[in-house]
Design a protein around this motif. Sequence first.
Motif, short mmCIF file in Angstrom:
data_model
loop_
_atom_site.label_atom_id
_atom_site.label_comp_id
_atom_site.label_asym_id
_atom_site.label_seq_id
_atom_site.Cartn_x
_atom_site.Cartn_y
_atom_site.Cartn_z
N TRP A 194 0.84 -1.21 0.00
CA TRP A 194 0.00 0.00 0.00
C TRP A 194 0.87 1.24 0.00
O TRP A 194 0.59 2.21 -0.71
CB TRP A 194 -0.92 0.00 1.22
N TRP A 195 1.92 1.22 0.79
CA TRP A 195 2.80 2.38 0.87
C TRP A 195 3.42 2.70 -0.49
O TRP A 195 3.39 3.85 -0.94
CB TRP A 195 3.89 2.11 1.90
N SER A 196 3.95 1.70 -1.15
CA SER A 196 4.66 1.95 -2.41
C SER A 196 3.73 2.15 -3.59
O SER A 196 4.02 2.95 -4.49
CB SER A 196 5.63 0.80 -2.70
N SER A 197 2.59 1.44 -3.60
CA SER A 197 1.73 1.49 -4.77
C SER A 197 0.64 2.55 -4.69
O SER A 197 0.15 3.03 -5.72
CB SER A 197 1.06 0.12 -4.99
N ALA A 198 0.24 2.94 -3.47
CA ALA A 198 -0.87 3.89 -3.33
C ALA A 198 -0.43 5.19 -2.66
O ALA A 198 -0.63 6.28 -3.21
CB ALA A 198 -2.01 3.26 -2.52
N ALA A 199 0.19 5.09 -1.50
CA ALA A 199 0.48 6.30 -0.72
C ALA A 199 1.49 7.21 -1.41
O ALA A 199 1.23 8.40 -1.64
CB ALA A 199 1.00 5.91 0.66
N LEU A 200 2.65 6.66 -1.76
CA LEU A 200 3.69 7.50 -2.36
C LEU A 200 3.25 8.09 -3.70
O LEU A 200 3.66 9.20 -4.06
CB LEU A 200 4.97 6.68 -2.56
N LYS A 201 2.41 7.36 -4.42
CA LYS A 201 2.01 7.82 -5.76
C LYS A 201 1.08 9.02 -5.70
O LYS A 201 0.88 9.69 -6.72
CB LYS A 201 1.33 6.68 -6.50
N ARG A 202 0.47 9.32 -4.55
CA ARG A 202 -0.47 10.43 -4.44
C ARG A 202 0.17 11.71 -3.92
O ARG A 202 -0.47 12.77 -3.90
CB ARG A 202 -1.65 10.06 -3.54
N LEU A 203 1.41 11.63 -3.43
CA LEU A 203 2.08 12.82 -2.90
C LEU A 203 2.36 13.82 -4.02
O LEU A 203 2.77 13.44 -5.13
CB LEU A 203 3.39 12.44 -2.22
N GLN A 204 2.14 15.10 -3.74
CA GLN A 204 2.27 16.16 -4.74
C GLN A 204 3.66 16.79 -4.73
O GLN A 204 4.29 16.95 -3.67
CB GLN A 204 1.21 17.23 -4.49
N PRO A 205 4.17 17.16 -5.89
CA PRO A 205 5.54 17.68 -5.96
C PRO A 205 5.69 19.09 -5.41
O PRO A 205 6.79 19.48 -4.99
CB PRO A 205 5.83 17.65 -7.47
N ASP A 206 4.61 19.90 -5.41
CA ASP A 206 4.77 21.28 -4.95
C ASP A 206 4.96 21.36 -3.44
O ASP A 206 5.75 22.15 -2.94
CB ASP A 206 3.57 22.14 -5.39
N ARG A 207 4.20 20.54 -2.71
CA ARG A 207 4.39 20.48 -1.26
C ARG A 207 3.85 19.15 -0.77
O ARG A 207 2.70 18.80 -1.03
CB ARG A 207 3.68 21.62 -0.54
N HIS A 208 4.68 18.38 -0.08
CA HIS A 208 4.20 17.14 0.52
C HIS A 208 4.97 16.85 1.80
O HIS A 208 6.15 17.19 1.93
CB HIS A 208 4.32 15.96 -0.46
#
Length: 529
Positions: A194-208
């Motif tokens: 879940w961490w690698s396939s879902a959580a990290l993929k939703r973090l935004q580049p401008d601010r996370h």
Amino acid sequence: MTVTPAFGELGHLDDVEVFRRLQAAKRAAAKDLLRDPATLARGLDPGYRMRPHLKVISDALVGLERDEYNFLLVITPAQVGKSTTVAEWFPFWWLCLHGEDRAAVASYSDDLALRRGKAIRRYIHEFGGEYGLSLLPGSEAAQDYDTNQGGGVRSVSLGAGLTGFDVNLLVVDDPHKDRAEAESRKMREKVHDWWSSAALKRLQPDRHAVVAIQTRWHPDDFAGRRLAEDGRLEEGGKWKVVHLPAIANPSKFGPDPLGRRDGDPLTHPKIPTRNRKRLQAWWAADKAGSSVRDWHALSQGDPQPSEGALVSRDLLRSIRDGITVVEPQRIAVSIDPSGGGRDTAGIIGGFLGADNRVWITHDKTKAMSSAEWSRTACLLAHETNAGVIYVEWNFGRDMCTLAISTAWQALQDEGRIPKGALMPGIDAVSAKQGKLLRAEPIAQQMVEDRVRLRGAFPDLENEWATWQPTDSDSPGRIDASCVLVYGLIPEANRGAIVHAPLPTSPQPGQFGRGPASGAAAAYGRRIGN
């Protein structure tokens, strides 16, 4: 912090000016509360109790907002206020500063995540107006809602999707439900996937920013895997770690975030910070009520692999033998005395058989005062017809002799032991100094099939299978069983051989086949092990 003007100072002003100044003072006070999440919580919630460890955690959360790092891991014992601070007040604080951001709170279950989401929504409803933050009309569902500034909050269980939800702030709160799930490789992999396939993929580049909070369960739990794969910030990795064990141990864990010295207790929201005696008593009781494994994992944040123990679980299961007929040659009770009512007193019963093995038959270990453990030992000795009670020489033979003699007489006066029953002899066993030197030879006796268990002893087996040679102390069951074996076969005290890897069954030797290939193996199969 800005002080609201006294009414006397405003008496010469008209109503409009008074209102303007009071509003300005109110805004300034509200702004002051935004210094950090804990300050905001204390200012808005009279029931929130600030403690030094919560201030340390809150300061680390500020570092996330300031972009000093993007990943924060908080490890503490359970029930010390970390989830309220991190998973409820922190997202609200963040949205007060960045109302356009979207925050996600994830936990092991929908119910727990939903509880956090409801708390954040309540704070927005009650206090958000001071910061220009409110719920968007028509978007007030507890699990997924938007704010008037373009941001929002979503609460999900780990494994659930975040599809379609951009994440600026992610809070991972208790990723593992319990030990059973943390012990399951399949469930751990589900969390990691879940961490690698879902959580990290939703973090935004401008601010996370990501903050994960948990009590530890397993070396490969969420925190363990993240640190193994991503590393600590100070080592060139990406995770800032705030590790606050129940009892400080800088010599093992490095500099303590609170500046505590070895042995200092962790503060607690429901115990005054200056009441060191109560804090020490609280954590001592927690330790006394925990297995060695749980104390190190849950309270100290330091889970240990079972492979690091002196004895494997497979070996312990294999030496269970409840059916072999053996004639007792010498029956004994052994005691590892407690220092007080909160300390665990180890009391183990057993005998030396005609086969020259030590057979462990009883485990009466629990937290007891000296009056209680002496009575318990006497009753067990009478029940088993023991001829001797072994006590550890290093603890104080005279004190033990007096306690046991007094208890025996009292039990006879009460009629629980017949008047004519002779009290067993009391023999002080001089075991080796040092926990490892003391326990290692007994582990070797198990390997050599010189010690068997007269049935299943889950608590005793768990302590042997999880105690680490690096631990500064050992639990009462281990110490009492060592005393028993040393008393019944003194030659065990001569030395030890270290086996690596740990044997999973007794090794054939002068006593013939180990029980794994005989009666004990059949016994193990019969009880489902």
